[in-house]
Design an enzyme around this catalytic site. Structure first.
Site, PDB file in Angstrom:
ATOM      1  N   THR A  34       1.026  -1.253   0.075  1.00 23.95           N
ATOM      2  CA  THR A  34      -0.193  -0.221   0.053  1.00 23.95           C
ATOM      3  C   THR A  34       0.709   1.153  -0.215  1.00 23.95           C
ATOM      4  OG1 THR A  34      -0.252   0.824   2.614  1.00 23.95           O
ATOM      5  CG2 THR A  34      -1.316  -1.436   1.456  1.00 23.95           C
ATOM      6  N   GLY A  36       2.847   4.354   0.225  1.00 25.86           N
ATOM      7  CA  GLY A  36       4.182   4.724   0.050  1.00 25.86           C
ATOM      8  C   GLY A  36       4.996   3.387   0.627  1.00 25.86           C
ATOM      9  N   LYS A 138      -1.339 -14.530  15.465  1.00 25.43           N
ATOM     10  CA  LYS A 138      -2.893 -15.344  15.896  1.00 25.43           C
ATOM     11  C   LYS A 138      -2.586 -15.977  15.619  1.00 25.43           C
ATOM     12  CE  LYS A 138      -7.860 -16.411  16.840  1.00 25.43           C
ATOM     13  NZ  LYS A 138      -8.793 -15.379  16.695  1.00 25.43           N
ATOM     14  N   HIS A 278      27.854  -0.549  46.538  1.00 23.63           N
ATOM     15  CA  HIS A 278      26.576  -1.390  46.806  1.00 23.63           C
ATOM     16  C   HIS A 278      25.130  -0.348  47.235  1.00 23.63           C
ATOM     17  CE1 HIS A 278      28.682  -4.698  47.031  1.00 23.63           C
ATOM     18  NE2 HIS A 278      29.098  -5.040  47.467  1.00 23.63           N
ATOM     19  N   GLU A 330      34.812   0.343  39.376  1.00 19.75           N
ATOM     20  CA  GLU A 330      33.894  -0.731  37.856  1.00 19.75           C
ATOM     21  C   GLU A 330      33.827   0.332  36.552  1.00 19.75           C
ATOM     22  OE1 GLU A 330      33.706  -2.957  37.777  1.00 19.75           O
ATOM     23  OE2 GLU A 330      33.715  -4.459  39.869  1.00 19.75           O
ATOM     24  N   ARG A 440      18.422   3.008  64.325  1.00 14.87           N
ATOM     25  CA  ARG A 440      18.348   4.364  63.671  1.00 14.87           C
ATOM     26  C   ARG A 440      20.234   3.904  64.338  1.00 14.87           C
ATOM     27  NH1 ARG A 440      17.203   8.038  60.184  1.00 14.87           N
ATOM     28  NH2 ARG A 440      15.113   6.688  59.151  1.00 14.87           N
TER      29      ARG A 440
END
Length: 516
Positions: A34, A36, A138, A278, A330, A440
């Site tokens: 179809t 373009g 499907k 960490h 790292e 704490r």
């Protein structure tokens, strides 16, 4: 009616299409197309039949309806092993369509364009393309579907005579799964755009991440993993960064890079260096001199800095690179690297270097998703920020402007430390960090133990209220000058009395920064 194998081709992105279409033509496949795409195929010298000619129905509504026709969908959905289906096709003079190659309108790209109007975005919601892909998926037992240019080679493999029927069925099923995943992500983007002004937490929460890369392993070597990005996100982040050098990123690298970069982005007004280990900062410092900032950040916890992840919110200079190259890191992420800096750091062949873009974008209040077994938690991003005007001085001792500057610096860092979090700082660098403890008071002790320089006269931040006065008493023992915390405990009076007893400045924020 078409007598040969037929491929329906309707693609927005023409990349690689000439090669694929030429291959199909040489295999004796009729090309049906179809708009373009049809013009492109014919310009390539390939014989292609117009969908409009085949269906005897021209495009209507300015191209909104092209392929939505029984001849198209009947040809895709007909079960070849079902005599009734094939009789229906024959009676209606419909052709079986064996290959469906469709790439969708660029909805996400249009939505992210600053110049796009609502009408522009709406017109890039693909209807026919999504329907074609789902229909072909499907019926994967009989039809091969391709939704992305990266799967063109897989489609070609179906013509390999050395493959048996089971192998080809497996390929078609895999292509079907990928097509459905692609349309699902496409629909998720549309859902996000349409619903952005309505329910923040809709009944169905859709995400449409696209895979950036497979990872060697996950958090541990016995776990598999992959890295995905949100195509809707255009802000400065690890997912949008470009790796310039070094080993492949690991799962843990990515988590730590994200944490480090978020902290560095919190200080747009001043050059900042962050070191993370960490997922917790082990050193953060601000200075107009990046080398000074690096030295101060590393000095907070030089042991933990070894093997850490570093984020810088300014271009990395050669002088800074020389200092960073002195220890094992790292990864480093920054807006850019000066050529001399890159040359220095690239001498470390495994050091990961990431360029996150020349200008930091402002954080967006996107939804944060965290999985739990059997479900997910979704919340707003923690966008909480405070200025001096937001602070409430509750102690008898009053802070100076320099004290307020130091307290706000400490508070910014507390937001990014795992709870329970206690941070000791001067006005522009961390001194000791206590992270992730169940009580704490233990975080308060650990922050003091980790400190590599004197704490006396330092500022202390707590991500949540103090449940007892013991934290303040310990802070007084080590010489803390001022404390910033949310307040809100049933024992606030007891805690404040302890601060006044020791002559400590106490400032409440009214905002908590738990981080789990």
């Amino acid at each position: 009616m078409l007598a040969m194998k037929t491929a329906l081709i309707s693609v927005y992105d023409k990349t690689g299409l000439e090669d694929l279409a030429t291959f199909l033509h040489k295999q004796g496949v009729q090309l049906l197309s179809t708009g373009g795409t049809l013009k492109f195929l014919r310009d390539c010298g390939l014989p292609a039949l117009s969908v409009a000619d085949y269906t005897e129905q021209p495009e209507i509504l300015d191209g909104r309806v092209k392929t939505l026709h029984p001849k198209i969908f009947g040809g895709i959905l007909a079960r070849r092993a079902n005599p009734a289906d094939m009789t229906t096709l024959a009676d209606a003079k419909m052709a079986a369509i064996d290959y469906v190659i469709v790439t969708l309108y660029p909805f996400v790209e249009t939505m992210k364009s600053a110049s796009a109007t609502e009408s522009d975005i709406i017109e890039k919601i693909d209807i026919g393309g999504v329907s074609l892909l789902r229909a072909a998926a499907k019926n994967f037992r009989d039809v091969a579907v391709v939704a992305q240019q990266s799967d063109y080679e897989a489609l070609k493999s179906l013509f390999d005579s050395s493959l048996d029927d089971n192998a080809k069925l497996s390929i078609r099923k895999h292509l079907a799964a990928k097509a459905i995943a692609h349309t699902s992500a496409y629909d998720a983007a549309i859902t996000s755009w349409l619903g952005k002004d309505f329910e923040p937490y809709p009944d169905t929460f859709s995400v449409g991440f696209s895979k950036l890369q497979d990872l060697r392993y996950g958090e541990n070597p016995h776990q598999s993993a992959a890295f995905y990005r949100d195509p809707l996100c255009s802000e400065t982040c690890v997912a949008n960064a470009k790796q310039l050098h070094g080993k492949e990123l690991s799962y843990n690298n990515i988590l730590d890079l994200d944490a480090a970069l978020e902290i560095a982005r919190s200080f747009p007004e001043i050059p900042t260096v962050v070191i993370v280990k960490h997922n917790n900062p082990c050193g953060v410092a601000c200075s107009e001199d990046l080398v000074e900032a690096w030295n101060a950040a590393r000095a907070c916890d030089p042991t933990s800095a070894y093997g850490g992840i570093t984020a810088v919110n300014r271009p990395v200079t050669a002088a800074l690179a020389e200092k960073m190259a002195e220890i094992f890191l790292e990864a480093i992420i920054a807006p850019s690297f000066e050529p001399d800096a890159l040359a220095i750091l690239e001498k470390k062949k495994n050091l990961r270097l990431l360029d996150c873009g020349g200008a930091f974008t402002a954080p967006n209040n996107q939804k944060m998703v965290r999985s739990v077994i059997g479900g997910a938690l979704v919340q707003d991003r923690d966008m909480g920020r405070l200025t001096r005007d937001d602070l409430k001085v509750v102690s008898k001792a009053q802070p100076t402007e320099e004290d307020l500057q130091g307290l706000l610096f400490a508070w910014k860092i507390a937001k990014f430390v795992k709870s329970n979090a206690i941070i000791y700082t001067n006005k522009n660098a961390t001194i000791g960090i206590g992270a992730g403890q169940m009580s704490r008071i233990d975080s308060t002790k650990i922050a003091a133990t980790k400190a590599q320089s004197p704490v006396r006269g330092a500022y202390m931040a707590s991500d949540a209220f103090f449940p007892f006065r013991d934290n303040v008493d310990l802070a007084a023992d080590i010489g803390i000058k001022a404390i910033i915390s949310p307040g809100g405990s049933i024992r606030d009076e007891e805690v404040l009395a302890a601060a006044d007893e020791h002559g400590i400045i106490m400032v409440f924020t009214g905002m908590r920064h738990f981080r789990h």
